[in-house]
Motif scaffolding. Structure first.
Motif, PDB file in Angstrom:
ATOM      1  N   PRO A   1      -5.212  10.350  11.580  1.00  0.00           N
ATOM      2  CA  PRO A   1      -3.888  10.094  12.153  1.00  0.00           C
ATOM      3  C   PRO A   1      -3.467   8.652  11.923  1.00  0.00           C
ATOM      4  O   PRO A   1      -4.302   7.753  11.796  1.00  0.00           O
ATOM      5  N   GLY A   2      -2.165   8.468  11.871  1.00  0.00           N
ATOM      6  CA  GLY A   2      -1.622   7.136  11.690  1.00  0.00           C
ATOM      7  C   GLY A   2      -0.273   7.013  12.366  1.00  0.00           C
ATOM      8  O   GLY A   2       0.217   7.966  12.986  1.00  0.00           O
ATOM      9  N   PHE A   3       0.318   5.843  12.231  1.00  0.00           N
ATOM     10  CA  PHE A   3       1.618   5.566  12.840  1.00  0.00           C
ATOM     11  C   PHE A   3       2.516   4.888  11.821  1.00  0.00           C
ATOM     12  O   PHE A   3       2.075   4.021  11.077  1.00  0.00           O
ATOM     13  N   ILE A   4       3.759   5.291  11.817  1.00  0.00           N
ATOM     14  CA  ILE A   4       4.772   4.683  10.972  1.00  0.00           C
ATOM     15  C   ILE A   4       5.700   3.881  11.875  1.00  0.00           C
ATOM     16  O   ILE A   4       6.214   4.410  12.859  1.00  0.00           O
ATOM     17  N   THR A   5       5.898   2.620  11.528  1.00  0.00           N
ATOM     18  CA  THR A   5       6.811   1.761  12.277  1.00  0.00           C
ATOM     19  C   THR A   5       7.912   1.317  11.320  1.00  0.00           C
ATOM     20  O   THR A   5       7.655   0.510  10.420  1.00  0.00           O
ATOM     21  N   PRO A   6       9.123   1.870  11.474  1.00  0.00           N
ATOM     22  CA  PRO A   6      10.222   1.458  10.600  1.00  0.00           C
ATOM     23  C   PRO A   6      10.578  -0.009  10.806  1.00  0.00           C
ATOM     24  O   PRO A   6      10.439  -0.551  11.900  1.00  0.00           O
ATOM     25  N   ILE A   7      11.017  -0.624   9.736  1.00  0.00           N
ATOM     26  CA  ILE A   7      11.479  -2.005   9.807  1.00  0.00           C
ATOM     27  C   ILE A   7      12.991  -1.964   9.971  1.00  0.00           C
ATOM     28  O   ILE A   7      13.703  -1.490   9.094  1.00  0.00           O
ATOM     29  N   GLY A   8      13.460  -2.407  11.119  1.00  0.00           N
ATOM     30  CA  GLY A   8      14.881  -2.332  11.430  1.00  0.00           C
ATOM     31  C   GLY A   8      15.613  -3.631  11.206  1.00  0.00           C
ATOM     32  O   GLY A   8      15.146  -4.535  10.509  1.00  0.00           O
TER      33      GLY A   8
ATOM     34  N   SER B   1      13.079  -5.886  13.244  1.00  0.00           N
ATOM     35  CA  SER B   1      12.634  -5.317  14.516  1.00  0.00           C
ATOM     36  C   SER B   1      11.808  -4.061  14.252  1.00  0.00           C
ATOM     37  O   SER B   1      11.980  -3.380  13.250  1.00  0.00           O
ATOM     38  N   THR B   2      10.889  -3.776  15.163  1.00  0.00           N
ATOM     39  CA  THR B   2      10.007  -2.615  15.039  1.00  0.00           C
ATOM     40  C   THR B   2       9.963  -1.861  16.366  1.00  0.00           C
ATOM     41  O   THR B   2       8.917  -1.728  16.977  1.00  0.00           O
ATOM     42  N   ALA B   3      11.112  -1.352  16.805  1.00  0.00           N
ATOM     43  CA  ALA B   3      11.206  -0.740  18.121  1.00  0.00           C
ATOM     44  C   ALA B   3      10.634   0.677  18.167  1.00  0.00           C
ATOM     45  O   ALA B   3      10.084   1.090  19.171  1.00  0.00           O
ATOM     46  N   MET B   4      10.750   1.428  17.084  1.00  0.00           N
ATOM     47  CA  MET B   4      10.309   2.817  17.074  1.00  0.00           C
ATOM     48  C   MET B   4       8.935   2.933  16.414  1.00  0.00           C
ATOM     49  O   MET B   4       8.552   2.097  15.602  1.00  0.00           O
ATOM     50  N   ARG B   5       8.226   4.020  16.759  1.00  0.00           N
ATOM     51  CA  ARG B   5       6.912   4.278  16.179  1.00  0.00           C
ATOM     52  C   ARG B   5       6.738   5.787  16.108  1.00  0.00           C
ATOM     53  O   ARG B   5       6.965   6.485  17.090  1.00  0.00           O
ATOM     54  N   TYR B   6       6.333   6.298  14.943  1.00  0.00           N
ATOM     55  CA  TYR B   6       6.190   7.734  14.736  1.00  0.00           C
ATOM     56  C   TYR B   6       4.772   8.052  14.273  1.00  0.00           C
ATOM     57  O   TYR B   6       4.147   7.263  13.570  1.00  0.00           O
ATOM     58  N   THR B   7       4.295   9.223  14.657  1.00  0.00           N
ATOM     59  CA  THR B   7       2.962   9.642  14.231  1.00  0.00           C
ATOM     60  C   THR B   7       3.030  10.300  12.860  1.00  0.00           C
ATOM     61  O   THR B   7       4.061  10.843  12.465  1.00  0.00           O
ATOM     62  N   CYS B   8       1.911  10.253  12.147  1.00  0.00           N
ATOM     63  CA  CYS B   8       1.792  10.907  10.854  1.00  0.00           C
ATOM     64  C   CYS B   8       0.318  11.252  10.639  1.00  0.00           C
ATOM     65  O   CYS B   8      -0.546  10.858  11.433  1.00  0.00           O
TER      66      CYS B   8
ATOM     67  N   LEU C   1      12.357  13.786  10.168  1.00  0.00           N
ATOM     68  CA  LEU C   1      12.348  12.349  10.457  1.00  0.00           C
ATOM     69  C   LEU C   1      13.047  11.580   9.344  1.00  0.00           C
ATOM     70  O   LEU C   1      12.730  11.732   8.170  1.00  0.00           O
ATOM     71  N   THR C   2      14.004  10.743   9.724  1.00  0.00           N
ATOM     72  CA  THR C   2      14.691   9.879   8.775  1.00  0.00           C
ATOM     73  C   THR C   2      14.087   8.485   8.870  1.00  0.00           C
ATOM     74  O   THR C   2      14.034   7.895   9.945  1.00  0.00           O
ATOM     75  N   LEU C   3      13.616   7.984   7.720  1.00  0.00           N
ATOM     76  CA  LEU C   3      12.971   6.670   7.677  1.00  0.00           C
ATOM     77  C   LEU C   3      13.700   5.754   6.713  1.00  0.00           C
ATOM     78  O   LEU C   3      14.269   6.219   5.723  1.00  0.00           O
ATOM     79  N   PRO C   4      13.645   4.452   6.960  1.00  0.00           N
ATOM     80  CA  PRO C   4      14.154   3.513   5.952  1.00  0.00           C
ATOM     81  C   PRO C   4      13.183   3.479   4.775  1.00  0.00           C
ATOM     82  O   PRO C   4      12.062   3.978   4.861  1.00  0.00           O
ATOM     83  N   GLU C   5      13.586   2.869   3.707  1.00  0.00           N
ATOM     84  CA  GLU C   5      12.743   2.800   2.506  1.00  0.00           C
ATOM     85  C   GLU C   5      11.455   2.014   2.757  1.00  0.00           C
ATOM     86  O   GLU C   5      10.414   2.318   2.205  1.00  0.00           O
TER      87      GLU C   5
ATOM     88  N   ASP D   1       7.644  17.766   4.214  1.00  0.00           N
ATOM     89  CA  ASP D   1       6.826  16.990   5.146  1.00  0.00           C
ATOM     90  C   ASP D   1       5.813  16.091   4.433  1.00  0.00           C
ATOM     91  O   ASP D   1       5.009  15.435   5.078  1.00  0.00           O
ATOM     92  N   GLU D   2       5.840  16.043   3.101  1.00  0.00           N
ATOM     93  CA  GLU D   2       4.949  15.164   2.349  1.00  0.00           C
ATOM     94  C   GLU D   2       5.687  13.903   1.924  1.00  0.00           C
ATOM     95  O   GLU D   2       6.798  13.972   1.407  1.00  0.00           O
TER      96      GLU D   2
END
Length: 118
Positions: A27-34, A38-45, A63-67, A90-91
């Motif tokens: 398991p891991g976590f994705i933290t978008p760069i806003g 800023s890194t307010a959100m965190r998603y599991t992967c 899930l919509t993510l930035p590049e 989902d990949e």
């Protein structure tokens, strides 16, 4: 597999580097760069496989993510800066913004590293 495509491109520029892909399934976590980094959100992967150059992730396909975002592997506090390479449902194939150090990759894989001069 998209991770192989990343390796093919990088191998031309770095022919002496190993791009071995390892099965991880951690398991891991994705933290978008806003805005303003800023890194307010965190998603599991789920990190399916990893190499020194990138990783294959399973994520929620809605899930919509930035590049660009950070990847954190469960149990390891370091965040790895990533760029989306290819997404199919989902990949998600990601390219690391810098190569992972061999010792760090061994740590991620749960391998013991040799100590010199002991």
């Amino acid at each position: 597999m998209p991770l192989d495509q990343i390796h093919e491109q990088l191998h031309l520029r770095h022919p002496k580097r190993s791009f071995v892909q390892y099965r991880l399934d951690k398991p891991g976590f994705i933290t978008p760069i806003g805005h303003h980094l800023s890194t307010a959100m965190r998603y599991t992967c789920l990190i399916r496989s990893i190499s020194c150059a990138g990783a294959m992730l399973s994520i929620n396909k809605t899930l919509t993510l930035p590049e660009n975002f950070y990847l954190e592997i469960h149990g390891i506090r370091d965040e790895i800066p990533c760029t989306e390479f290819k997404r199919d449902g989902d990949e998600l194939a990601v390219r690391f913004n810098m190569f992972l150090d061999t010792d760090f990759l061994n740590h991620v894989l749960g391998r013991e590293t040799e100590t010199h001069g002991a």
